[in-house]
Design an enzyme around this catalytic site. Structure first.
Site, short mmCIF file in Angstrom:
data_model
loop_
_atom_site.label_atom_id
_atom_site.label_comp_id
_atom_site.label_asym_id
_atom_site.label_seq_id
_atom_site.Cartn_x
_atom_site.Cartn_y
_atom_site.Cartn_z
N ARG A 101 -65.19 62.09 6.62
CA ARG A 101 -66.43 62.53 7.25
C ARG A 101 -66.81 61.66 8.44
O ARG A 101 -67.68 62.02 9.22
CB ARG A 101 -67.56 62.51 6.21
CG ARG A 101 -67.38 63.54 5.12
CD ARG A 101 -68.32 63.30 3.99
NE ARG A 101 -68.10 61.99 3.38
CZ ARG A 101 -68.73 61.54 2.30
NH1 ARG A 101 -69.65 62.30 1.73
NH2 ARG A 101 -68.49 60.36 1.80
N GLU A 128 -52.82 44.55 -17.22
CA GLU A 128 -53.41 44.17 -15.93
C GLU A 128 -54.27 42.93 -16.16
O GLU A 128 -54.98 42.85 -17.16
CB GLU A 128 -54.29 45.29 -15.39
CG GLU A 128 -53.54 46.55 -15.05
CD GLU A 128 -54.47 47.64 -14.54
OE1 GLU A 128 -54.47 47.87 -13.33
OE2 GLU A 128 -55.19 48.23 -15.35
N HIS A 158 -49.29 57.32 -16.87
CA HIS A 158 -48.21 56.33 -16.73
C HIS A 158 -47.45 56.05 -18.03
O HIS A 158 -46.22 56.08 -18.08
CB HIS A 158 -48.75 55.00 -16.21
CG HIS A 158 -49.54 55.11 -14.94
ND1 HIS A 158 -49.20 55.97 -13.93
CD2 HIS A 158 -50.64 54.45 -14.52
CE1 HIS A 158 -50.07 55.84 -12.94
NE2 HIS A 158 -50.96 54.93 -13.28
N LYS A 198 -57.11 45.95 -19.44
CA LYS A 198 -57.56 45.16 -18.30
C LYS A 198 -57.97 43.78 -18.79
O LYS A 198 -58.30 43.61 -19.95
CB LYS A 198 -58.76 45.85 -17.65
CG LYS A 198 -58.37 47.16 -17.00
CD LYS A 198 -59.27 47.51 -15.84
CE LYS A 198 -58.80 48.73 -15.11
NZ LYS A 198 -57.72 48.47 -14.14
P1 NAP Z 1 -62.06 55.74 -1.65
O1 NAP Z 1 -61.67 54.41 -1.12
O2 NAP Z 1 -63.42 55.95 -2.19
O3 NAP Z 1 -61.78 56.81 -0.50
C1 NAP Z 1 -62.25 58.12 -0.54
C2 NAP Z 1 -61.90 58.81 0.76
O4 NAP Z 1 -62.40 60.14 0.73
C3 NAP Z 1 -62.53 58.16 1.99
O5 NAP Z 1 -61.65 58.30 3.08
C4 NAP Z 1 -63.76 59.01 2.21
O6 NAP Z 1 -64.19 58.89 3.56
C5 NAP Z 1 -63.20 60.38 1.89
N1 NAP Z 1 -64.23 61.35 1.54
C6 NAP Z 1 -65.23 61.23 0.64
N2 NAP Z 1 -65.98 62.35 0.61
C7 NAP Z 1 -65.43 63.20 1.53
C8 NAP Z 1 -65.75 64.52 1.95
N3 NAP Z 1 -66.79 65.20 1.45
N4 NAP Z 1 -64.97 65.09 2.89
C9 NAP Z 1 -63.91 64.42 3.42
N5 NAP Z 1 -63.56 63.18 3.04
C10 NAP Z 1 -64.31 62.58 2.10
O7 NAP Z 1 -61.06 56.21 -2.83
P2 NAP Z 1 -59.53 55.76 -3.07
O8 NAP Z 1 -59.51 54.53 -3.89
O9 NAP Z 1 -58.80 55.79 -1.79
O10 NAP Z 1 -59.01 56.92 -4.04
C11 NAP Z 1 -58.74 58.23 -3.58
C12 NAP Z 1 -58.11 59.03 -4.72
O11 NAP Z 1 -56.88 58.42 -5.10
C13 NAP Z 1 -58.96 59.08 -5.98
O12 NAP Z 1 -58.74 60.32 -6.61
C14 NAP Z 1 -58.38 57.96 -6.84
O13 NAP Z 1 -58.59 58.17 -8.21
C15 NAP Z 1 -56.90 58.08 -6.49
N6 NAP Z 1 -56.14 56.84 -6.67
C16 NAP Z 1 -56.46 55.72 -5.96
C17 NAP Z 1 -55.70 54.58 -6.13
C18 NAP Z 1 -55.98 53.31 -5.34
O14 NAP Z 1 -55.18 52.38 -5.43
N7 NAP Z 1 -57.04 53.25 -4.58
C19 NAP Z 1 -54.61 54.58 -7.01
C20 NAP Z 1 -54.31 55.75 -7.71
C21 NAP Z 1 -55.08 56.88 -7.53
P3 NAP Z 1 -65.70 59.23 4.04
O15 NAP Z 1 -66.62 58.65 3.03
O16 NAP Z 1 -65.76 58.63 5.39
O17 NAP Z 1 -65.77 60.73 4.11
#
Ligand code: NAP
Length: 491
Positions: free
Chosen positions: A51, A217, A241, A340
Site C-alpha cells: 500500500r 528454536e 514442517h 520456542k
Molecule cells: P509483514 O512484515 O507484516 O509484511 C506484510 C506485507 O503485506 C507488507 O509488505 C505490507 O505492506 C503488505 N500489506 C499489508 N496489507 C496490505 C494490503 N491491504 N494490500 C497490499 N499489501 C498489504 O509480514 P511478513 O512477516 O513478511 O509475512 C508475510 C506472510 O508470510 C505471512 O503470511 C506470514 O505468515 C508468512 N511467513 C513469513 C515468514 C517470515 O519469516 N517473515 C516466514 C514464513 C511465513 P503495507 O503495509 O505497506 O501495505
C-alpha cells in the site's frame, strides 16, 4: 566440487507484500544469490507491491539496503546495483481495484512467459488476492501462484482458502510453500534413503525402534504476538514442517521423483497416522508455555508477558507421540517435538535402531547403545551415524558410542543455497515436487483438528517450562516412560 547452474526461463515475479519482512529478509536475498550465480535469463522482472507509495529508485534503494543486511558476503556493491534494476514497485492495496492496471502493464504480455504471483501478505488476504488476479485478467496459461504458510487455521478455513485459489488457478499452477522442504538436508533424506542400498532394507519397524524429530528454536515470538496467540506451536510448526519431515522419513519409495509420485506417497503416510483425539490426547500429547528464564542474550520474560495476556493458553511447545498404522511402521513410535525459547536452535531427525538381540561383550566393556542415524537440518547441516566402536589402545575391549560424522560444509565446499533459492527456482521451472498439494494440506489438518479440539475442551492449561530448558517435564516423561530418551545428549 563445482556447482551446476541450470538457467531458468525469463520470468516476472510479482510479490504481494513486497515490502514485508519475508520479502526483504528471505525472498530478495534468495533471488540475489540465484542472480549472481547467473541463473536468470533476461528479460526477467521482480515487482514488489504494497500500500506504500514508493518512487522506483527509492524502492530499489530499499531492496539494496536489505541485501546488504541479509544477503551475507555475496552483497558486493556493483552487483547489487545491477540486480536491483530488475525491480519495479507498484502501489496496490489488495482490497481495492486501484493499481492493478499498473501491475498488468508491468507484466510480460506473452501468454507463454512465466508469470508468478507470490502471496507474502497476511493469510486472510489470500482468497481476496486470487479473486482480484482473476478479475483483472492476469491469469495466463503460464501463470502460477505461490502461497505462504499458514494455509488456514484449521481444516475448514484451509479448504475455504484452497477453494478460492482453486477457482482461479489449477492445482498444477499452485505452489504451496513449506520452506523446510527446500532445505538441502531435507532433500538429502531422499538421497540417503533411495540412493543407498544400506538403509532401505532396515527402514521399518523390525529394525527401527523409534524416530525423533526435533525442531527447537531459541528465540521467542519476536514481535509476532498477534499471529502467534492465534496460531500456537501445533499450527505454526507441526501441521506443516514437522508432519512434512515425518512424511519424507516414513513414506514408501515413490515410483519416481516427479511431483505427484512423491506427493502420493506422502499423502498415504498422512492418511495412516493414528488419530489423536479427546480419548488419547492426554496420553500422547504434551503442550507447554515458556515462563521467564534464560534467553540467548540474558534473562527473558515469559510468554504471557510477551503477548500481554496473563490468561493465554497458547502453546509455545509441543511434544507428540505419533503412530503410523501401516505394515512398515506399526510398533515404531515417531516422537515429534518443537518449541520456542529452548536452549538452542536446532532441527534434527534421529532414527534410533533397535538394540542388539544379544551381547557377546563382558559388562566391563560398557553399555551398548543403539545405532542412531542423525540428520541435522540446522545449524551445521550434516549426517552422523552413531556406532559402537572399540576404544583405541590397550585396556581390553572397551566400547564407545562414536559418530561417523559428515558435516556438509566440510565435504562439499560449494555454497549451499538457502531453501527459498531452490524453491523459487522450482516455481519458475514449474517443478512442484517440493511443494504441498491440496490433499496433503487437508489430510494434515484432518489429523491436527481433533488434537486442537481435544485441547480446547480441557480445563488444563499448557504446562509451564522455564525459558532456556527443553520444555516441560511431561515431555521428557513422554519418552522416558517408554524406556527411551530425547536425543540432546547426542547433539
Ligand atoms: P509483514 O512484515 O507484516 O509484511 C506484510 C506485507 O503485506 C507488507 O509488505 C505490507 O505492506 C503488505 N500489506 C499489508 N496489507 C496490505 C494490503 N491491504 N494490500 C497490499 N499489501 C498489504 O509480514 P511478513 O512477516 O513478511 O509475512 C508475510 C506472510 O508470510 C505471512 O503470511 C506470514 O505468515 C508468512 N511467513 C513469513 C515468514 C517470515 O519469516 N517473515 C516466514 C514464513 C511465513 P503495507 O503495509 O505497506 O501495505
Amino acid at each position: 566440487m563445482a556447482s551446476r547452474i541450470l538457467k531458468v526461463p525469463p520470468f516476472d515475479l510479482a510479490v504481494f507484500g513486497g515490502t514485508g519482512d519475508l520479502a526483504y529478509r528471505k525472498l530478495y536475498p534468495a533471488l540475489f544469490h540465484r542472480y549472481i550465480d547467473g541463473q536468470f535469463t533476461a528479460p526477467s522482472k521482480i515487482i514488489g507491491m504494497s500500500r506504500q507509495a514508493f518512487e522506483q529508485d527509492a524502492f530499489r534503494a530499499k531492496v539494496a539496503g536489505a541485501l546488504k543486511r541479509f544477503a551475507g558476503g555475496a552483497a558486493a556493491g556493483s552487483t547489487i546495483d545491477e540486480f536491483v534494476q530488475m525491480f519495479q514497485f507498484v502501489t496496490l492495496d489488495v482490497e481495492s481495484d486501484e493499481g492493478w492496471d499498473e501491475l498488468k502493464a508491468s507484466l510480460n504480455p506473452d501468454p507463454a512467459a512465466v508469470r508468478a504471483f507470490y502471496l507474502a501478505t497476511r493469510p486472510d488476504y489470500f482468497a481476496a488476492i486470487a479473486k482480484k488476479i482473476a478479475a483483472h485478467q492476469l491469469v495466463t496459461p503460464s501463470a502460477r501462484i505461490i502461497v505462504e504458510k499458514p494455509i488456514g487455521k484449521d481444516g475448514a478455513s484451509a479448504a475455504r482458502t484452497n477453494d478460492a485459489i482453486g477457482e482461479v488457478f489449477s492445482e498444477q499452477q499452485i505452489f504451496r510453500i513449506d520452506h523446510y522442504l527446500g532445505k538441502e538436508t531435507v532433500q538429502n533424506l531422499m538421497a540417503l534413503r533411495f540412493a543407498n542400498a544400506l538403509f532401505e532394507p532396515l527402514w521399518n519397524s523390525a529394525h527401527i525402534d523409534h524416530v525423533e524429530v526435533t525442531v527447537a528454536e531459541s528465540i521467542g515470538i519476536e514481535g509476532r504476538a498477534r499471529y502467534y496467540e492465534e496460531a500456537g506451536a501445533l499450527r505454526d510448526m507441526v501441521q506443516n514442517h514437522l508432519l512434512q519431515l515425518l512424511c519424507l522419513i516414513a513414506m514408501e519409495p515413490p515410483a519416481s521423483l516427479d511431483a505427484d509420485s512423491v506427493r502420493d506417497e506422502k499423502l498415504k503416510v498422512l492418511k495412516a497416522l493414528k488419530p489423536v483425539d479427546a480419548s488419547n490426547a492426554a496420553e500422547v500429547t504434551v503442550r507447554g508455555q515458556y515462563r521467564a528464564g534464560a534467553g540467548e542474550g540474558g534473562a527473558v520474560q515469559g510468554y504471557c508477558e510477551d503477548v500481554g495476556n496473563n490468561y493465554s493458553k497458547t502453546e509455545t511447545f509441543v511434544a507428540l507421540k505419533v503412530e503410523i498404522a501401516n505394515w512398515r511402521w506399526a510398533g515404531t513410535p515417531f516422537y515429534l517435538r518443537t518449541g520456542k525459547r529452548l536452549p538452542k536452535r536446532i532441527s534434527e531427525v534421529t532414527v534410533a535402531f533397535r538394540e542388539i538381540p544379544h551381547s557377546i561383550f563382558p559388562e566391563e566393556s560398557g553399555i551398548i547403545r543403539r545405532t542412531r542415524l542423525v540428520i541435522r537440518l540446522q545449524p551445521d547441516e550434516g549426517i552422523k551415524l552413531w556406532l559402537m566402536l572399540k576404544e583405541p589402545g590397550a585396556g581390553g575391549m572397551r566400547l564407545q558410542h562414536a559418530p561417523l560424522d559428515m558435516n556438509f560444509a566440510d565435504v562439499f565446499s560449494i555454497y549451499a543455497p538457502e531453501a527459498y533459492e531452490r524453491l523459487l527456482m522450482d516455481v519458475i521451472r514449474g517443478n512442484a515436487t517440493l511443494f504441498m498439494r491440496r490433499d496433503e494440506v487437508e489430510a494434515a489438518w484432518r489429523w491436527i483438528d481433533p488434537i486442537l479440539e481435544a485441547w480446547a475442551h480441557t480445563e488444563d492449561a499448557p504446562r509451564p517450562y522455564f525459558a532456556g530448558t527443553w520444555g516441560p517435564a511431561a515431555a521428557i516423561a513422554l519418552v522416558v516412560r517408554e524406556g527411551r530418551s530425547w536425543s540432546e545428549e547426542f547433539a
